[in-house]
Design a protein around this motif. Structure first.
Motif, short mmCIF file in Angstrom:
data_model
loop_
_atom_site.label_atom_id
_atom_site.label_comp_id
_atom_site.label_asym_id
_atom_site.label_seq_id
_atom_site.Cartn_x
_atom_site.Cartn_y
_atom_site.Cartn_z
N LYS B 616 0.88 -1.18 0.00
CA LYS B 616 0.00 0.00 0.00
C LYS B 616 0.90 1.22 0.00
CE LYS B 616 -4.10 -1.96 1.00
NZ LYS B 616 -5.37 -1.69 0.35
N VAL B 618 1.80 5.14 0.26
CA VAL B 618 1.30 6.31 0.96
C VAL B 618 1.39 7.47 -0.03
CG1 VAL B 618 1.57 7.79 2.96
CG2 VAL B 618 2.16 5.38 3.11
N ALA B 619 0.27 8.09 -0.27
CA ALA B 619 0.23 9.06 -1.37
C ALA B 619 1.04 10.32 -1.07
CB ALA B 619 -1.21 9.44 -1.68
N TRP B 620 1.13 10.66 0.18
CA TRP B 620 1.77 11.92 0.52
C TRP B 620 3.12 11.67 1.17
CZ3 TRP B 620 3.01 13.70 5.48
CH2 TRP B 620 3.38 15.05 5.57
N GLY B 621 4.07 12.51 0.88
CA GLY B 621 5.32 12.49 1.63
C GLY B 621 6.26 11.37 1.24
N GLU B 623 9.08 11.53 0.25
CA GLU B 623 10.42 11.82 0.76
C GLU B 623 10.61 11.28 2.18
OE1 GLU B 623 8.30 13.84 -0.63
OE2 GLU B 623 9.25 15.41 -1.81
N LEU B 624 9.50 11.19 2.92
CA LEU B 624 9.61 10.75 4.31
C LEU B 624 9.78 9.26 4.39
CD1 LEU B 624 6.70 12.86 5.78
CD2 LEU B 624 9.06 13.52 5.38
N PHE B 625 9.46 8.58 3.30
CA PHE B 625 9.46 7.12 3.34
C PHE B 625 10.58 6.57 2.49
CE2 PHE B 625 5.22 8.57 4.30
CZ PHE B 625 4.88 7.79 5.40
N ARG B 626 11.64 7.31 2.40
CA ARG B 626 12.74 6.96 1.51
C ARG B 626 13.28 5.56 1.80
NH1 ARG B 626 15.98 11.28 2.74
NH2 ARG B 626 14.64 12.74 1.67
N PHE B 628 11.69 3.06 2.77
CA PHE B 628 10.67 2.03 2.71
C PHE B 628 10.07 1.94 1.32
CE2 PHE B 628 11.02 3.80 6.92
CZ PHE B 628 11.31 2.67 7.65
N THR B 631 4.01 0.42 2.48
CA THR B 631 3.50 -0.13 3.72
C THR B 631 2.59 -1.29 3.38
OG1 THR B 631 1.49 1.20 3.73
CG2 THR B 631 3.45 2.21 4.68
#
Lengths: 124, 671, 149
Positions: B616, B618-621, B623-626, B628, B631
């Motif tokens: 799944k 995450v549509a936003w951010g 950059e924050l999930f670099r 990963f 999810t």
């Protein structure tokens, strides 16, 4: 037109009465009815077997409808000459059939002269 | 049955024909006497003309008509195919494509770009074809009025139109078929056509019981299409010879006469001819289906867990498991499409780019049949275009430089795709100037990207992907490879892919992209690490092992573990995940993961299970999930992050360990 | 045209966001933390099958930290293609405000990054701070913030 040989026609209609009518009209006008079929499956099988010069194909039949049968026959023989038989109010299906390769169509109730004209035209 | 129903199919098929036309024009450019190619282009353009006339898009049919006329002279040996002609035909293909774009955007055709049409007309005049009116076909207007008592008038008019159409070449029909269908009736029709069989038409209409009246009027000589706006005028004032519908037949004869060309011609008929029977599905529906299957997989996992204590259910659960797996596999298969859909447009793009730079470049494509998930296909085109453009612009040298270097004048770019395991590799290789690693290194060191003593050639070269690497003026000296490569890299990484570069100065450059086959569902290992759960994709995992803290050795700052006599750098996942005051348990689980070409041991508290993981995003951010890949939602509804091993480990400079490893290895190995 | 605003509380201040941007307000949802994310990213949650990031609005607005970290409510806002959750204390009300009643943000609102404020409006005898979600959720802002840290 080539009159030297009677044109061989396969008549497809689920109603025995309609088949009889067409057969009579054709016989009187020097066509040879080589086969009849009462449903789509049978029509396709008979077409393969008989390879007629022309098929008259009822557009509404139980099971495979006329347009589907038309497609299936033309898949097997792209040069197949098929004339649809339709009733009033089936314009959309007739248009679909013509775009799908039907040569022409005749409408019920049948006018014998028009039927013959149409079939001759389709055989040209 | 209205026109809108046909429009998507019309647009798609016309695009396929334009593609076919482009492919064969490129072929013609190489071999101007390739008759198969001429015939294929002719057929494509003829089909476009027929379809667009039927749909009532005169502008398109006129453009097609223009191209068709010219090709006809070519086939008759009256005209030649040279560069100018091919360019002009490409322009017409572009014009048709723009018309299609306009149709999809607004539902209307746009004004024809007359300059494009003018080019071929001029050739024709230059070649004096206008005087050569030796064929008899002429332009006729045929008007038909049906008997008021006629039944099913639309269907009737359609059969008449179809029959009349077989006697010549229809330029325009009023009303169009779609209009008739819409109006549900059709009393009159006017058909403007080029024909030399007016007698046959007259006979047909005169003997037709449903035709009340008809007329056949000569409007003028058979036209060529000029670039004026008004269709009617145009048809009337144009003066040229054209052979109608039978034009198709010689094509078939050629094929029959030369069976050895047959196979080729058939192959060239792609992409339409090759497809197995298929239906078109709205991609949104496909996405929805995938989402549903994803939900089902999550649910199945949950049921599986709950049923594990109930032996009576095991058979049913097992069956459910198999069915879900099959369903999932099938849906994933449905989403796979060949790279061909992307690759197809590259020959043209490469040709145009090379031309604009006055370079001679040949593109060799292989592996276009390799399939990838649709979502990946959609997003891979742009990075590839970028790499190809770069290769032409900065890789392939100008002809004089190539000559000096003793290379053939024509530069070669190889675009190659193939599948390996569950990944697809796409390579873009050129035989151009290559990248000067020394220059890159100086530049990278200056920007603090690498240490001044960096020796690893690959590390140095891959600096060109760094953000901002290329923004200084020096880049041109580096054969400019840095331009926008950071964007290429990040788009590929967003797809779960990797890209790397290798290059030899003077010999050429190779970009290798590695992509996952599919994005949405992966096999993952669920691991526990302090209080958190994470998923490690199984594709990264080489093996797992139970180890004990006392087996861990330190070399410098780096923890290592001797795995079957080899040094394996290891890290505590909890520490990487920022857990403070982490106390490892007495028994640790080690996941040996692939990190580029190296191996790293990731230490976790516990391995929980291996399972199917539905990604799944995450549509936003982003950059924050670099670190990963995305999810996933577990059976109990909780959210778990999926680790991107490469990104997570990248900042650790594990390579340092290799050197240390060597030093350890040089010591007497002890276990 | 007058717009409706959802009014919510954060510490003792009242804040408003346009009602069209609010998808739902949820009771606290289980959160999964995101390692290495900036401190104002509280984690991700499962909102009926979609994974949605949740932002600690107090931290985002640089408000002073309060000792009790218990989350009362998560307001899910929609912006463009994505949804983001934001922690709030309580949602109070929906009010209608005429555009002319919104005044440009004064620089006196202590502590809050003025960039995140669209304006202020009087609701009864209290001041409502209207947030600019676009700016709050724009990531280059976050990048800058990260650079500062």
């Amino acid at each position: 037109m080539d009159y030297s040989r009677k044109k061989r026609v396969l008549v497809v209609d689920d109603a025995a009465f309609m088949r009889m009518m067409i057969r009579d009209i054709l016989k009187k006008n020097n066509f040879e009815v080589v086969g009849e079929a009462a449903n789509g499956q049978e029509a396709i099988a008979k077409y393969e077997e008989l390879r007629p010069d022309l098929v008259t194909l009822d557009i509404t039949m139980p099971g495979l409808d006329g347009v589907t049968v038309l497609r299936k026959i033309r898949e097997r023989d792209p040069s197949a000459r098929i004339v649809m038989c339709s009733a009033m109010g089936q314009q959309a299906m007739v248009v679909e059939a013509i775009q799908g390769g039907a040569k022409d169509f005749i409408n019920k109730p049948f006018n014998p002269q028009k039927v013959v004209d149409t079939l001759r035209r389709a055989l040209q | 049955m209205d026109q809108k129903t046909y429009l998507p199919v019309f647009i798609e098929e016309t695009k396929e024909n334009i593609q076919l036309m482009s492919e064969n024009l490129l072929l013609l450019e190489q071999h101007p006497d390739n008759l198969d190619a001429i015939n294929t282009v002719f057929r494509a353009i003829h089909t476009i003309k027929g379809m667009s006339a039927t749909m009532g898009y005169e502008k398109i049919s006129q453009i097609a008509h223009e191209a068709e006329n010219y090709l006809d002279w070519v086939r008759d040996g009256k005209a030649i195919v040279d560069e100018q002609v091919i360019n002009a035909l490409f322009e017409l293909a572009d014009e048709i494509e723009e018309q299609l774009n306009s149709l999809s955007a607004t539902g209307e055709t746009k004004e024809t770009d007359s300059r494009r049409l003018a080019v071929l007309s001029r050739f024709r005049q230059d070649n004096g074809f206008d005087e050569e009116e030796e064929l008899k076909p002429a332009l006729y207007s045929i008007r038909v009025t049906l008997d008021p008592d006629c039944m099913l008038k639309v269907a009737r008019m359609l059969t008449i139109y179809k029959q009349v159409g077989t006697y010549g070449e229809v330029q325009q029909v009023v009303p169009t078929v779609a209009e008739m269908v819409d109006a549900q009736t059709a009393d009159n029709m006017e058909c403007t056509m080029v024909t030399d069989k007016t007698n046959a038409i007259r006979h047909f209409l005169a003997t037709h019981g449903d035709v009340a009246e008809f007329s056949i009027d000569r409007k003028g000589p058979a036209p060529s299409v000029s670039h004026e706006v008004d269709a009617g005028q145009q048809v009337a004032e144009a003066a040229d010879s054209a052979e109608p519908v039978e034009q198709v037949e010689p094509v078939q004869q050629v094929q029959q006469a030369e069976p050895q060309h047959n196979a080729q011609a058939n192959a060239a008929e792609s992409p339409t001819a090759r497809h197995s029977p298929s239906i078109r599905i709205d991609t949104e529906k496909l996405d929805r289906l995938l989402n549903l299957v994803s939900e089902l997989v999550i649910n199945k996992t949950s049921i599986q867990q709950q049923a594990s204590d109930v032996p009576e259910m095991s058979e049913g659960v097992e069956h459910l498991n198999r069915l879900t797996a099959d369903l999932q596999e099938t849906v994933m298969q449905m989403r796979m499409i060949p790279l061909e859909t992307v690759f197809n447009r590259f020959p043209r793009m490469v040709r145009d780019t090379a031309r604009s730079l006055s370079k001679s470049v040949a593109l060799e494509v292989s592996g276009a049949a390799t399939e990838l998930d649709r979502t990946i296909i959609d997003d891979i085109a742009d990075p590839l275009v970028h790499l190809l453009r770069n290769a032409i612009d900065h890789g392939i040298e100008p002809a004089d430089r190539r000559e000096q270097a003793g290379k053939p004048e024509t530069g070669v770019i190889k675009l190659q795709a193939y599948q390996t395991g569950n990944r697809v590799i796409i390579e873009v290789a050129d035989d151009g100037a290559g990248i000067d690693a020394e220059l890159v290194k100086r530049h990278a060191v200056a920007r603090g990207l690498i240490a001044a003593d960096e020796q690893d050639r690959r590390t140095i070269l891959n600096c060109i992907f760094s953000t901002g690497f290329s923004t200084t003026g020096q880049v041109t000296d580096l054969s400019g490879r840095g331009v926008g490569l950071d964007v290429v890299k990040s788009s590929i990484e967003n797809l779960g892919g990797e890209v790397e570069v290798n290059s030899t100065l003077g010999k050429g450059t190779l970009f290798r992209i590695s992509l996952p086959l599919t994005l949405a569902i992966i096999q993952g290992m669920l691991v526990q690490c302090s209080e958190d759960l994470f998923v490690i994709p199984v594709s990264y995992i080489l093996e797992t092992e139970i180890i004990y803290p006392e087996e861990i050795k330190m070399v410098g700052q780096q923890r290592i573990y001797m795995l079957r006599g080899k040094v394996l750098p290891i890290v505590y996942l909890a520490e990487l995940m920022g857990v403070e005051d982490y106390t490892p348990p007495e028994e640790l689980s080690m996941v040996v993961a692939r990190h580029g070409e190296r191996q790293v041991g990731l230490l976790v508290d516990d391995l929980i299970s291996q399972q199917e993981i539905v990604i799944k995003n995450v549509a936003w951010g982003q950059e924050l999930f670099r670190d990963f890949l995305g999810t996933t939602i577990l059976g109990d509804g909780s959210v778990v992050l999926i680790i991107d091993v490469n990104n997570l480990l990248a900042p650790l400079k594990i390579k340092e360990v290799d050197k240390l490893g060597q030093s350890v290895r040089s010591l007497p190995a002890r276990q | 045209m007058a717009n409706q605003y959802v009014v919510f509380q954060l510490d003792n201040e009242l804040y408003g966001v346009e009602i069209t941007q609010v998808r739902t307000i949820e009771k606290s949802l289980p959160l999964t933390r995101v390692p290495h994310a900036p401190n104002f990213v509280k984690g991700v949650c499962n909102l009926r099958g979609s994974v949605i990031p949740v932002m600690d609005l107090k931290k985002r607005l640089s408000l002073p930290e309060t000792p009790d970290e218990e989350i009362d409510r998560i307001m899910i806002v929609n912006l463009g293609r994505f949804s983001v959750g934001m922690t709030i204390d309580a949602a109070n009300d929906v009010v209608t405000i005429e555009p002319e009643d919104i005044e440009p943000s004064p620089s006196i609102i202590s502590g809050i990054n003025a960039e995140f404020i669209q304006g202020v409006a009087k609701v009864g005898n209290r001041l409502l701070i209207i947030l600019d979600l676009q700016k709050i959720l724009t990531l280059d802002q976050i990048d800058q913030l990260e650079k500062l840290n």
